[in-house]
Design an enzyme around this catalytic site. Structure first.
Site, PDB file in Angstrom:
ATOM      1  CD  GLU A  20      -3.170  -0.983   2.072  1.00 15.65           C
ATOM      2  OE1 GLU A  20      -3.108  -0.097   2.951  1.00 15.65           O
ATOM      3  OE2 GLU A  20      -4.128  -1.776   1.974  1.00 15.65           O
TER       4      GLU A  20
ATOM      5  CD  GLU B  63      -4.249  -5.503   3.204  1.00 17.23           C
ATOM      6  OE1 GLU B  63      -5.093  -4.642   3.530  1.00 17.23           O
ATOM      7  OE2 GLU B  63      -3.044  -5.413   3.496  1.00 17.23           O
TER       8      GLU B  63
END
Ligand SMILES: *[C@@H]1O[C@H](CO)[C@@H](O)[C@H](O)[C@H]1NC(C)=O
Length: 428
Positions: free
Chosen positions: A257, A363
């Site tokens: 991320e 995710e």
């Protein structure tokens, strides 16, 4: 599984004993290895981990790629006691899962077919499983094992593997690998205590038939700042891949991320990691993430340029993340609609297909209610309906989640276990 591995290792030793020297990139040492321990001229037997030494060119990787990577070869000291403990560890499985109704009302995939209930896609995912959080927890550096951070339990990992969920993503903190005082460029200074925990976790997963995804869970940051040491990032991955590529079932997730940083830097960091790992002759799957939290729903707007990354081994996938609450942050247990899962990944799916690349949803997660269950089912069905998606991992299992964390899938009592373990299993 373990006895099979020992047998295979013994057989490998028998076939290799005839040759006086190990082949380039071949194994030349490790636990239960009986083959030749020297390499052909120009190659050096290099210690990777307790299970594996490998013939590498010139003693340390071969260069190549677009990033100059130099690594001081380190001899990692592994505690024999720890290895013995690991080898005698036994896992007892006592959990039982009650099947719960899968809600398909309103799902975009409502055709009754041979696949999971409400989804007629029949191909299989390569990777389906969970995140096992804990080693990245907290902010203390280096932190204390058992106080500031923890490793997933073998029981929890085994619980998912027993149910056919083969992928375990393991987030780790970069500062605990590479102490900020000495930086990324000096693998000789990396913290062997933390790394030994990683080795044991990855070894357990892959020795048990699973796929271990090593995730540098740092959001594009290092020591509090945006990570700008591109070469050091390459050095780090060259060393870490050399130490952890026990077998093909180890997967490298370069950086979790990225956000609020320059797209060009994101590109460079990813390319450095790719080139560094490949310069070691390691062809394991590599996952690259994008800017803006690697969100699937905003991927096309933010990360289109990542299609220009090059992988000499042709074994990479783009990892995206997607939560199903209103702001996509994964902080609310309410979902916007029954179809929000499929809706939010549709533009990303198109991008993956248009560019002929593989993608992975590293995710995702949602609350345990009917609307969210329908949305997750729709998401998984949409992923399964496109050849581009190689799989997905739920966020998250892990021993330290609060008992009321709505996305905890830690067995046996995590809030999400009853609804989402059976749903994930239906997509195996
Ligand atoms: C390495 O990390 C461990 C925790 O994982 C910590 O206890 C130890 O002090 C660190 N070692 C060094 C030399 O910093």
């Amino acid at each position: 599984m373990k006895s099979d591995l020992v047998l295979l290792a013994a057989l490998a030793g028998l076939t290799q004993r005839a040759a006086a020297q190990a082949q380039p990139y071949g194994q030349c040492g490790g636990v239960n290895f009986n083959g030749p321990t020297s390499c052909t001229s120009g190659w050096t037997c290099t210690y990777s981990n307790p299970y594996y030494s490998q013939c590498l060119p010139g003693g340390n990787g071969g260069g190549g790629g677009t990033v100059t990577v130099t690594v001081t070869t380190t001899s990692y000291q592994y505690s024999t006691t720890t290895v013995t403990d690991y080898q005698t560890d036994t896992v007892t499985e006592t959990d039982t899962v009650t099947e719960t109704e899968t809600v398909t009302e309103g799902s975009p995939c409502t055709t009754d077919g041979p696949g999971p209930t409400g989804c007629d896609a029949t191909r299989s995912f390569d990777l389906l499983g969970v995140n096992e959080a804990g080693a990245e927890f907290g902010t203390a550096v280096p932190g204390r094992l058992g106080k500031d951070y923890t490793w997933p339990t073998f029981d929890s990992i085994q619980y998912f593997l027993d149910r056919g969920l083969n992928a375990i993503r393991v987030p780790i903190m970069l500062e605990r690998v590479a102490p900020p005082s000495s930086g990324l460029k000096n693998p000789a200074t990396y913290n062997q205590t933390y790394l030994s925990g990683l080795y044991q976790t990855v070894s357990y997963i892959t020795n048990s038939g699973g796929k271990a995804i090593i995730d540098i869970h740092n959001y594009g940051r290092y020591n509090g700042d945006i990570l700008t040491d591109v070469e050091g990032f390459g050095n780090m991955w060259q060393a870490l891949s050399q130490w952890t590529a026990f077998n093909d079932n180890v997967i490298f997730d370069l950086m979790n991320e990225y956000h609020d940083m320059d797209n060009g830097l994101v590109f460079q960091l990813n390319q450095a990691g790719l080139s560094a790992i490949r310069s070691n002759g390691i062809s394991n799957l590599i996952l690259v993430e994008g800017n803006s939290w690697s969100g699937a729903w905003t991927w096309v707007d933010n990360n289109d340029m990542l299609k220009y990354l090059t992988d000499t081994a042709g074994n990479m996938a783009y990892e995206m993340h997607q939560y199903l609450d209103s702001d996509g942050s994964g902080t609310s247990d309410q979902c916007d609609s029954d179809t929000v899962g499929a809706d939010r990944i549709s533009s990303a799916t198109q991008w993956c297909e248009d560019n002929g690349v593989k993608c992975f949803l590293g995710e995702f997660g949602a609350g345990s209610n009917d609307q969210c269950a329908a949305a997750v089912n729709g998401l998984l069905c949409a992923l399964k309906s496109s050849d581009a998606w190689i799989g997905a991992t739920w966020w998250a299992a892990g021993p330290w989640w609060p008992s009321d964390y709505f996305q905890s899938i830690e067995p046996p009592n995590g809030v999400a276990v009853d609804t989402y373990v059976p749903l994930l299993q239906s997509y195996v």
